[in-house]
Design an enzyme around this catalytic site. Structure first.
Site, PDB file in Angstrom:
ATOM      1  N   SER A   1       0.793  -1.232   0.000  1.00  0.00           N
ATOM      2  CA  SER A   1       0.000   0.000   0.000  1.00  0.00           C
ATOM      3  C   SER A   1       0.823   1.277   0.000  1.00  0.00           C
ATOM      4  CB  SER A   1      -0.940   0.016   1.206  1.00  0.00           C
ATOM      5  OG  SER A   1      -1.862  -1.032   1.095  1.00  0.00           O
ATOM      6  N   SER A   2       1.970   1.266   0.639  1.00  0.00           N
ATOM      7  CA  SER A   2       2.704   2.527   0.744  1.00  0.00           C
ATOM      8  C   SER A   2       4.160   2.369   0.322  1.00  0.00           C
ATOM      9  CB  SER A   2       2.641   3.067   2.172  1.00  0.00           C
ATOM     10  OG  SER A   2       3.343   2.211   3.047  1.00  0.00           O
TER      11      SER A   2
END
Length: 183
Positions: free
Chosen positions: A9-10
């Site tokens: 996600s990041s």
């Protein structure tokens, strides 16, 4: 041919563990990206992988939530794969294998659970934000641009699109600042 897809996600997270697992599973090619899984929008590596796979291939992920966080997105992706004659397999949820009837059933159940977990996480986040607001701790996202700069440029006759470009902000922010001035 086995085609892998990895996602975190990041930017602070690492793709290494997923990529190693996919390579160990025999994937000939692995597509990877750092994007949120709550939507398929903007996930370029996923789109490239879905375009790349051919009839008889199998798309492989390490975990179901690496592919999709909503059952609607998951069903859409699997439908695209099915239309191309491509299977889908999940390494950590080994029963998920759309090349078998049982695997299709398990996929549907796990997709519903993944969506449920996402909804719970959003609910807990909302509760945390509401509690912080009640304590006066949470003030929202910091202001990205001072309204004075927008109003000054607007007063000079500069149009909203040009103001947005110069200040590197969205036009909606420009219109909001102009409305505050008028209001």
């Amino acid at each position: 041919m086995l085609i892998g897809y990895a996602r975190v996600s990041s930017t602070g997270q690492s793709l290494d563990v997923q990529q190693e697992a996919l390579a160990a599973a025999g994937c000939d090619k692995v597509f990877a990206e750092k994007r949120t899984g709550t939507t398929t929008a903007g996930r370029e590596a996923l789109e490239i992988a879905l375009d790349f796979v051919r009839e008889g291939d199998v798309l492989v992920v390490t975990r179901l939530d690496r592919l999709a966080r909503s059952s609607l997105d998951l069903q859409g992706i699997v439908a695209r794969l099915n239309a191309k004659g491509v299977g889908f397999r999940c390494l950590q949820q080994g029963a998920v294998d759309t090349t078998t009837p049982m695997g299709k059933l398990v996929l549907g159940v796990l997709a519903a659970i993944a969506e449920f977990e996402t909804d719970l996480r959003k609910e807990r986040q909302r509760e945390g934000i509401d509690a912080a607001k009640a304590k006066g701790v949470y003030k929202g996202r910091p202001v990205s641009v001072e309204g004075d700069a927008v109003r000054e440029l607007h007063g000079q006759g500069v149009g909203p699109s040009e103001i947005a470009r110069r200040l590197n902000i969205g036009r909606s922010s420009v219109y909001r600042a102009i409305r505050e001035e008028a209001g």
